[in-house]
Write an enzyme that holds these catalytic residues in place. Structure first.
Site, mmCIF file in Angstrom:
data_model
loop_
_atom_site.group_PDB
_atom_site.id
_atom_site.type_symbol
_atom_site.label_atom_id
_atom_site.label_comp_id
_atom_site.label_asym_id
_atom_site.label_seq_id
_atom_site.Cartn_x
_atom_site.Cartn_y
_atom_site.Cartn_z
ATOM 1 N N LYS A 1 -7.167 4.966 -13.756
ATOM 2 C CA LYS A 1 -7.488 5.919 -12.503
ATOM 3 C C LYS A 1 -7.675 7.248 -13.174
ATOM 4 O O LYS A 1 -7.828 7.417 -14.432
ATOM 5 C CB LYS A 1 -6.135 6.027 -11.819
ATOM 6 C CG LYS A 1 -5.810 4.772 -11.070
ATOM 7 C CD LYS A 1 -4.498 4.882 -10.098
ATOM 8 C CE LYS A 1 -4.227 3.775 -9.346
ATOM 9 N NZ LYS A 1 -2.998 3.794 -8.405
ATOM 10 N N ASN B 1 -0.532 7.571 -10.954
ATOM 11 C CA ASN B 1 0.059 6.661 -11.829
ATOM 12 C C ASN B 1 -0.587 5.857 -12.801
ATOM 13 O O ASN B 1 -0.343 4.527 -13.126
ATOM 14 C CB ASN B 1 1.149 5.731 -10.737
ATOM 15 C CG ASN B 1 0.062 4.890 -9.840
ATOM 16 O OD1 ASN B 1 -0.860 4.893 -9.899
ATOM 17 N ND2 ASN B 1 0.869 4.339 -9.013
ATOM 18 N N HIS C 1 -4.267 0.912 -11.833
ATOM 19 C CA HIS C 1 -4.177 -0.182 -10.762
ATOM 20 C C HIS C 1 -4.147 -1.608 -11.292
ATOM 21 O O HIS C 1 -4.998 -1.998 -11.961
ATOM 22 C CB HIS C 1 -5.328 0.276 -9.691
ATOM 23 C CG HIS C 1 -5.515 -1.104 -8.793
ATOM 24 N ND1 HIS C 1 -4.745 -1.109 -7.647
ATOM 25 C CD2 HIS C 1 -6.599 -2.144 -8.844
ATOM 26 C CE1 HIS C 1 -5.066 -2.135 -7.016
ATOM 27 N NE2 HIS C 1 -6.134 -2.886 -7.849
HETATM 28 P P1 ATP Z 1 -1.928 -0.199 -7.273
HETATM 29 O O1 ATP Z 1 -2.355 -0.818 -5.929
HETATM 30 O O2 ATP Z 1 -2.614 1.198 -7.613
HETATM 31 O O3 ATP Z 1 -2.007 -1.161 -8.427
HETATM 32 P P2 ATP Z 1 0.575 -0.627 -6.436
HETATM 33 O O4 ATP Z 1 0.159 -2.085 -6.132
HETATM 34 O O5 ATP Z 1 1.609 -0.599 -7.375
HETATM 35 O O6 ATP Z 1 -0.672 0.337 -7.083
HETATM 36 P P3 ATP Z 1 0.350 0.211 -3.772
HETATM 37 O O7 ATP Z 1 1.517 0.047 -2.704
HETATM 38 O O8 ATP Z 1 -0.594 -0.957 -3.575
HETATM 39 O O9 ATP Z 1 0.786 0.483 -5.073
HETATM 40 O O10 ATP Z 1 -0.274 1.720 -3.591
HETATM 41 C C1 ATP Z 1 -1.420 1.965 -4.065
HETATM 42 C C2 ATP Z 1 -1.578 3.367 -4.821
HETATM 43 O O11 ATP Z 1 -1.313 4.320 -3.627
HETATM 44 C C3 ATP Z 1 -0.377 3.459 -5.775
HETATM 45 O O12 ATP Z 1 -0.742 2.989 -7.018
HETATM 46 C C4 ATP Z 1 -0.351 4.908 -5.673
HETATM 47 O O13 ATP Z 1 -1.353 5.614 -6.562
HETATM 48 C C5 ATP Z 1 -0.517 5.384 -4.184
HETATM 49 N N1 ATP Z 1 1.002 5.461 -3.552
HETATM 50 C C6 ATP Z 1 1.563 4.380 -3.418
HETATM 51 N N2 ATP Z 1 2.656 4.738 -2.608
HETATM 52 C C7 ATP Z 1 2.639 6.154 -2.554
HETATM 53 C C8 ATP Z 1 3.369 7.130 -1.968
HETATM 54 N N3 ATP Z 1 4.625 6.678 -1.265
HETATM 55 N N4 ATP Z 1 3.088 8.435 -2.270
HETATM 56 C C9 ATP Z 1 1.919 8.670 -2.536
HETATM 57 N N5 ATP Z 1 0.981 7.900 -3.298
HETATM 58 C C10 ATP Z 1 1.533 6.654 -3.156
HETATM 59 MG MG MG Z 2 -1.457 -2.238 -4.803
#
Ligand code: ATP
Ligand code: MG
Length: 137
Positions: A9, A112, A115
């Site tokens: 990211k 974070n 992805h």
């Molecule tokens: P990714 O899809 O990016 O691999 P993930 O599967 O661990 O991450 P998801 O639940 O799919 O998490 O959320 C997608 C992205 O949205 C997260 O990686 C983060 O960047 C953002 N995100 C998720 N939850 C929150 C939150 N509560 N507040 C702010 N941003 C969030």
């Molecule tokens: Mg995800």
């Protein structure tokens, strides 16, 4: 053999840890079968994260994802979806296992670093979103 889509990211690219992330893939016998650096526009980011469009953090997530270039990679390996998510660590870096990418480098639940696809169906959609057949080795 399984495939998954990885994104370093904008915060990961800005922190100069592209090599660090790739080193962890290589150390874990995960093969890169496609790779490029792109700077997404709003439409592209919204299309990618369309599953999250009802979530309260959606607007902020899109702004973050278009704030700078990202590195997108298609990865291949045995059980690679789960394996790569294991290397990434939990979404919230505070809950991520020590030694994972997010535990080591993330500073924020949103920013974070990486992805990874979460299932074979999403991996197929996500790889196809960024790469055509000629770009996948
Ligand atoms: P990714 O899809 O990016 O691999 P993930 O599967 O661990 O991450 P998801 O639940 O799919 O998490 O959320 C997608 C992205 O949205 C997260 O990686 C983060 O960047 C953002 N995100 C998720 N939850 C929150 C939150 N509560 N507040 C702010 N941003 C969030
Ligand atoms: Mg995800």
């Amino acid at each position: 053999m399984e495939r998954t889509l990885s994104i370093i990211k904008p915060d990961g690219v800005a922190k100069n840890i592209i090599g660090e992330v790739i080193k962890r893939l290589e150390n874990n016998s995960i093969k890169i079968i496609a790779i490029k650096m792109i700077h997404m526009n709003k439409n592209q980011a919204e299309g990618f994260y369309t599953v999250h469009n009802e979530r309260p953090f959606f607007g902020s997530l899109i702004e973050f994802m278009i704030s700078g270039p990202v590195v997108v990679m298609a990865l291949e390996g045995e059980n690679v979806i789960k394996k790569y998510r294991g290397l990434m660590g939990a979404t919230n870096y505070k809950e991520a296992e020590p030694g994972t990418i997010r535990s080591d480098f993330a500073t924020d639940i949103e920013k974070n670093v990486v992805h990874g696809s979460d299932a074979p169906e999403t991996a197929e959609f996500e790889i196809g979103y960024f790469f055509n057949n000629f770009e996948i080795i």
